[in-house]
Write a protein that holds these residues in place. Structure first.
Motif, mmCIF file in Angstrom:
data_model
loop_
_atom_site.group_PDB
_atom_site.id
_atom_site.type_symbol
_atom_site.label_atom_id
_atom_site.label_comp_id
_atom_site.label_asym_id
_atom_site.label_seq_id
_atom_site.Cartn_x
_atom_site.Cartn_y
_atom_site.Cartn_z
ATOM 1 N N ASP A 284 -3.902 -4.013 7.269
ATOM 2 C CA ASP A 284 -5.145 -4.727 7.552
ATOM 3 C C ASP A 284 -5.002 -5.610 8.788
ATOM 4 O O ASP A 284 -3.929 -5.691 9.405
ATOM 5 C CB ASP A 284 -5.608 -5.544 6.336
ATOM 6 N N ARG B 44 -10.247 4.287 1.407
ATOM 7 C CA ARG B 44 -8.992 4.106 2.142
ATOM 8 C C ARG B 44 -7.996 5.196 1.779
ATOM 9 O O ARG B 44 -7.323 5.758 2.647
ATOM 10 C CB ARG B 44 -8.395 2.728 1.838
ATOM 11 N N GLN C 28 -1.611 -2.584 3.131
ATOM 12 C CA GLN C 28 -2.546 -2.415 2.021
ATOM 13 C C GLN C 28 -2.237 -1.158 1.217
ATOM 14 O O GLN C 28 -2.472 -1.125 0.012
ATOM 15 C CB GLN C 28 -3.981 -2.342 2.544
ATOM 16 N N GLU D 212 3.610 -2.836 -0.281
ATOM 17 C CA GLU D 212 2.178 -3.148 -0.306
ATOM 18 C C GLU D 212 1.948 -4.619 -0.622
ATOM 19 O O GLU D 212 2.567 -5.178 -1.532
ATOM 20 C CB GLU D 212 1.471 -2.261 -1.326
ATOM 21 N N GLY D 213 1.077 -5.241 0.155
ATOM 22 C CA GLY D 213 0.791 -6.663 -0.007
ATOM 23 C C GLY D 213 1.698 -7.570 0.806
ATOM 24 O O GLY D 213 1.513 -8.787 0.810
#
Length: 572
Positions: free
Chosen positions: A169, A153, A175, A193-194
């Motif tokens: 995603d 990635r 991500q 992120e997340g």
């Protein structure tokens, strides 16, 4: 196996019962999930790891009780891993029938605690020359698979764009984002992120703009558009945004790579030129953009102050001559620029390019150049005008990202993708000029023990130590790369098998003699090396496969040695 075991007090003999108990304890202490099956595929025995995993994952009793047929369990599997289960069943049958000596398979396992990856191996149990059954072992490789996926990635994101990059995603969750993305949004990495995209961009913007484009991207469409964006921290900016479907190795789409390139300066330049009949006086309002003009009817020519500054001249201190500008173009870029400029001049079409220039002070800079031509009614040109933007910082940032995409972060060596590109290029040169070529696979012996005993921090130091030692021994034309894990590869151009073996032995001996010191730790490392000479007509995969075979032989015959495959071992 001998029935004698050595203790601190000396040799002690154990009876068969005690021997069985000890072997059973060893069998149950294995971290792998192990089952013993008979010739029909029925489970004869399992160790504690097998039983514990089956219980924790909620697997049916048939997967862990003695007497159940494991092949039938695989054949009847349902769900997302059904294809891997059928492959496992076929592989077990092939081992039990003696068709193949061993079988292995990497597969995903979906449990209540999440998705995990395993490596399954099946080895035959041979007694008096006949196969009585098989040992089925499952080793968890989730960490490696996740690391491989993260690396892929990251490399693809860097390769996709030099500007703002994010990976989202299929659940609309960030991500990965790059540093430029964080800088523009003025957020820390863990703040993006997340998290759901809607949390970052706002639910209204997500519903109207971002969400629909991501949905199209997840369906396989590449979505491209240009738009102006208002931010809280900077002026209104224009970005060229592209949504690329993120495809896994099986070509399935698991998300999107979103790139946003700041084209504000170029957009403003184009708009201003168009709105004022391409009069480049408006280009002076753009930061670091110089304008130029030549009026053929009246014999007038001019360079703006910024144009002079980019070339290294004080304003109004130079005659704005076209030939003088050509003198500043980098010699490697000058022929293509002259050809394209003359072609645009002949048609009167606008001409845009990027090239390198050399300033009066000798500094090399990257510029973006736009030239426009005003024509009379008879088609003859009466005015040349244009603008030149200094894009050195942007171009250097792109080059840094290219280097990052080509370099292994831990060791500084070429990464797998870049190294294999070097091998391909050298293979082409070898075929064209009839030069020899060797490739050596280098693998650290017992590296897992280093990590297990001293920790991954020392393991990383060991990898850097090996990389530096090998790199320090190479010739100027040799290339050293890290393929992954503890495996390195060395490309020896213009070297036959004998020269390659000499070079490989030099590497092996140097590493065996070197000492890695870290605090109170003094560590000696050895490597096994598999060398293959290029045959001239084989593929890259074939060359690497033969060097891998030689490496396997070096491992199998005692490690800390060099084994080789000459041209005569290549397939016809």
């Amino acid at each position: 196996m001998s029935t004698e075991f050595l203790s601190d007090e000396g040799d002690v003999c154990f009876d068969q019962t005690r021997r069985f108990e000890i072997l059973r304890e060893i069998f149950d202490s294995l971290s792998e999930h192990v089952a013993v099956i008979d010739r029909d595929g029925c489970i004869v025995d399992t160790n504690r790891s097998w039983q514990r995993f089956a219980a924790e994952s909620g697997t049916a009793d048939e997967c862990r009780l003695q007497g159940q047929n494991y092949i039938e369990v695989c054949d009847s599997a349902q769900g997302s891993a059904v294809e891997e289960a059928k492959q496992a069943a076929a592989g077990i049958r092939a081992v039990l029938s003696g068709e193949i000596p061993e079988f292995s398979l990497e597969y995903p396992c979906h449990t209540s605690s999440g998705k995990r990856w395993f490596l399954m191996t099946v080895s035959p149990l041979v007694s008096h020359g006949s196969i009585d059954g098989a040992v089925v072992s499952h080793i968890q490789i989730t960490a490696r698979k996740l690391a491989e996926a993260a690396l892929v990635r990251y490399e693809r994101a860097i390769a996709s764009s030099s500007s703002l990059v994010s990976i989202i995603d299929s659940d609309f969750v960030y991500q990965l984002v790059n540093d430029s993305y964080l800088r523009v949004h003025r957020k820390a990495r863990d703040e993006i992120e997340g998290r759901k995209v809607a949390e970052i961009v706002g639910q209204d913007v997500f519903d109207k703009h971002v969400g629909p484009k991501l949905t199209r991207c997840f369906a396989g469409e590449t979505v491209e558009y240009e738009a102006w964006f208002d931010t809280k921290w900077a002026d209104r900016r224009c970005y060229a945004v592209t949504y690329y479907p993120y495809r896994e190795r099986d070509d399935s789409i698991s998300g999107a790579v979103v790139t946003a390139t700041d084209i504000t300066e170029a957009k403003r330049m184009q708009d201003e030129i168009a709105n004022s009949a391409r009069r480049l006086a408006e280009a002076q309002r753009l930061a670091k953009v110089g304008s130029f003009e030549k009026d053929y009817l009246h014999g007038k020519k001019s360079w703006s102050d910024e144009f002079c500054r980019i070339l290294g001249y004080p304003p109004d201190a130079v005659d704005p001559d076209f030939n003088l500008f050509m003198h500043h173009i980098h010699p490697d870029d000058e022929p293509a620029f002259r050809e394209n400029f003359e072609a645009a001049q002949a048609t009167g079409h606008e001409f845009t390019t990027e090239l390198r220039i050399r300033t009066v002070q000798g500094e090399e800079r990257h510029v973006s150049l736009v030239c426009g031509f005003d024509l009379l009614e008879d088609g003859s040109m009466f005015r040349l005008h244009g603008a030149m933007a200094d894009v050195t910082e942007r171009r250097l940032a792109e080059l840094r990202l290219e280097r990052l995409a080509n370099t292994d972060e831990l060791t500084g060596l070429p990464n797998r993708r870049h190294f294999l590109e070097c091998v391909r290029a050298e293979m082409t040169r070898s075929r064209r000029f009839g030069k020899s070529l060797c490739v050596a696979m280098v693998d650290i012996d017992d590296f897992k023990k280093v990590n297990d005993t001293h920790g991954h921090g020392v393991g990383d130091l060991a990898l850097r130590h090996v990389a530096q030692t090998i790199n320090g021994l190479r010739r100027a034309v040799d290339v050293v790369g890290r393929l992954g894990g503890e495996e390195f590869c060395v490309l020896f151009p213009e070297a036959g098998l004998a020269a390659g073996i000499t070079a490989a032995e030099r590497v092996r001996k140097a590493l065996a003699e070197a000492v890695l010191e870290h605090g109170d730790l003094r560590l000696r490392l050895t490597v096994s090396i598999g060398l293959a000479e290029y045959s001239g007509d084989e593929s890259l995969d074939g060359l690497l496969r033969r060097s891998d075979e030689a490496l396997y032989e070096a491992k199998r015959t005692g490690k800390n040695r060099v084994c080789s495959r000459g041209v005569d071992s290549a397939p016809a």
